[in-house]
Enzyme design. Sequence first.
Site, PDB file in Angstrom:
ATOM      1  N   LYS A  80       0.336  -1.156   0.126  1.00 18.47           N
ATOM      2  CA  LYS A  80      -0.218  -0.004  -0.299  1.00 18.47           C
ATOM      3  C   LYS A  80       1.228   1.449  -0.250  1.00 18.47           C
ATOM      4  O   LYS A  80       0.861   2.440  -1.306  1.00 18.47           O
ATOM      5  CB  LYS A  80      -0.443  -0.041   1.336  1.00 18.47           C
ATOM      6  CG  LYS A  80      -2.371  -0.943   1.604  1.00 18.47           C
ATOM      7  CD  LYS A  80      -2.471  -0.981   2.363  1.00 18.47           C
ATOM      8  CE  LYS A  80      -1.743  -0.717   3.700  1.00 18.47           C
ATOM      9  NZ  LYS A  80      -1.328  -1.921   4.093  1.00 18.47           N
TER      10      LYS A  80
ATOM     11  N   ARG B  67      -0.370  -8.183  13.699  1.00 18.05           N
ATOM     12  CA  ARG B  67      -0.995  -7.735  12.877  1.00 18.05           C
ATOM     13  C   ARG B  67      -1.925  -8.111  11.572  1.00 18.05           C
ATOM     14  O   ARG B  67      -2.778  -7.722  11.402  1.00 18.05           O
ATOM     15  CB  ARG B  67       0.660  -6.509  11.838  1.00 18.05           C
ATOM     16  CG  ARG B  67       1.252  -6.069  13.137  1.00 18.05           C
ATOM     17  CD  ARG B  67       1.565  -5.010  12.189  1.00 18.05           C
ATOM     18  NE  ARG B  67       2.350  -4.886  11.038  1.00 18.05           N
ATOM     19  CZ  ARG B  67       3.433  -4.356  10.810  1.00 18.05           C
ATOM     20  NH1 ARG B  67       4.763  -5.664  10.164  1.00 18.05           N
ATOM     21  NH2 ARG B  67       2.970  -3.928   9.269  1.00 18.05           N
TER      22      ARG B  67
ATOM     23  N   ARG C 148      11.889  -6.386   4.815  1.00 18.22           N
ATOM     24  CA  ARG C 148      11.806  -4.564   4.664  1.00 18.22           C
ATOM     25  C   ARG C 148      12.534  -3.816   5.321  1.00 18.22           C
ATOM     26  O   ARG C 148      12.764  -4.071   7.035  1.00 18.22           O
ATOM     27  CB  ARG C 148       9.791  -4.583   5.389  1.00 18.22           C
ATOM     28  CG  ARG C 148       9.758  -3.033   4.625  1.00 18.22           C
ATOM     29  CD  ARG C 148       8.831  -2.956   4.961  1.00 18.22           C
ATOM     30  NE  ARG C 148       7.422  -3.377   6.004  1.00 18.22           N
ATOM     31  CZ  ARG C 148       6.417  -2.790   5.903  1.00 18.22           C
ATOM     32  NH1 ARG C 148       5.395  -2.536   5.232  1.00 18.22           N
ATOM     33  NH2 ARG C 148       5.531  -2.690   6.888  1.00 18.22           N
TER      34      ARG C 148
ATOM     35  N   ARG D 284      -9.235   1.397   8.649  1.00 16.46           N
ATOM     36  CA  ARG D 284      -8.761  -0.189   9.697  1.00 16.46           C
ATOM     37  C   ARG D 284      -9.660  -0.712   9.606  1.00 16.46           C
ATOM     38  O   ARG D 284      -9.642  -2.297  10.398  1.00 16.46           O
ATOM     39  CB  ARG D 284      -7.719   0.266   9.874  1.00 16.46           C
ATOM     40  CG  ARG D 284      -6.447  -0.806   9.030  1.00 16.46           C
ATOM     41  CD  ARG D 284      -4.831   0.087   9.853  1.00 16.46           C
ATOM     42  NE  ARG D 284      -4.144  -1.398  10.020  1.00 16.46           N
ATOM     43  CZ  ARG D 284      -3.068  -0.681   9.805  1.00 16.46           C
ATOM     44  NH1 ARG D 284      -3.166   1.065   8.734  1.00 16.46           N
ATOM     45  NH2 ARG D 284      -1.988  -1.293   9.628  1.00 16.46           N
TER      46      ARG D 284
ATOM     47  N   ARG E 182      11.607  -1.500  10.607  1.00 12.74           N
ATOM     48  CA  ARG E 182      10.930  -1.470  11.782  1.00 12.74           C
ATOM     49  C   ARG E 182      10.481  -1.913  12.682  1.00 12.74           C
ATOM     50  O   ARG E 182      10.272  -3.511  12.738  1.00 12.74           O
ATOM     51  CB  ARG E 182       9.161  -1.418  10.767  1.00 12.74           C
ATOM     52  CG  ARG E 182       9.159  -0.078   9.986  1.00 12.74           C
ATOM     53  CD  ARG E 182       8.065   0.320   9.289  1.00 12.74           C
ATOM     54  NE  ARG E 182       6.656  -0.413  10.274  1.00 12.74           N
ATOM     55  CZ  ARG E 182       5.433  -0.096   9.449  1.00 12.74           C
ATOM     56  NH1 ARG E 182       5.374   0.022   7.969  1.00 12.74           N
ATOM     57  NH2 ARG E 182       3.975  -1.141   9.842  1.00 12.74           N
TER      58      ARG E 182
END
Length: 219
Positions: A13, A171, A127, A88, A160
Site C-alpha cells: 500500500k 498485525r 523490509r 482499518r 520497523r
Amino acid sequence: MYVVFLGAPGAGKGTQAAVVAKKLNLAHIATGDLFRQAIEKGTALGTQAKSYMEKGMLVPDKITIQMVLDRLLAPDCVAGVILDGFPRNLEQAKALDEALVTRNKTIDKVVYIKVSEQELLKRLGGRWICRSCQAPYHATDSPPRVWGKCDKCGGELYQRADDTAETVKKRLEVYFAQTAPLIDYYTKVGKLAEVEGEGGIEAVSTRIVSALKGKLKAR
Ligand code: AMP
C-alpha cells in the site's frame, strides 16, 4: 478524488500510494507514517500510539479518526487524496463516510491490493525503510544502491520495530479480523476495485492507475 488503498500489511500500500500519488498528483496520507513521525518527534500523539503499534494492535479509533480528519483539511488535500492504512475497521470507515458527507465529499474508489499470505510474510521479513523520507526497500527484491542508505535522499535505512515475526503475526490477525471486512463494506456500495498486488512495482501501479481511470475521466 478521494481514494482508499486497502490491503494487508506488506501488500505494498505504502509503495504504491507513493507512486500513484505522484502520477496522479494526489496527496498521500499514510496513518502509520503519521504515527511514526509523531513517535520520532516525541509528541503526545506519538506517546499514545507507541504501545499499540509495538504490539501490532490498532491505535484507538478516537485518536486515529481525529488525526486523519484534521490532516484532510490541509491545503495539499484539495486536489485529492490517497488514504493509505485508513480506514482499518468498520468504525473508522463509517466515521470517514460521515465526515466526508458534512464536507460535501465522498470516497470515489477503494483499491484493494491483493497479495498471497506467503508473499506478505516474505515481504515484511525483508523490509527496510528510510528514516527521513519513508521510502521502502526490500533486502532482496528492491535493495538500495548503497546498503543502509536511501537512494532518494541518502537517509538512514532501518527495520520497523513492528516487522518482527511475532508482531507481524499479530498485525496479520488484526488485519483479517478487523480490516478485511471492509472489502465487503466497499463492495456493497460499488466502490471496490481489486488489483493483483504481486509483480513489479511499475506493473502493479499501472494496474492501479487503470482501475482508477474511469474516475479520472469523470473529474
Ligand atoms: P502501517 O504503517 O500502516 O503498517 O501501520 C503501522 C501501525 O500503525 C499499525 O500496526 C497500527 O498500530 C497503527 N495504525 C496505522 N493505521 C492505523 C489505523 N487506521 N487505525 C489504527 N491504527 C493504525
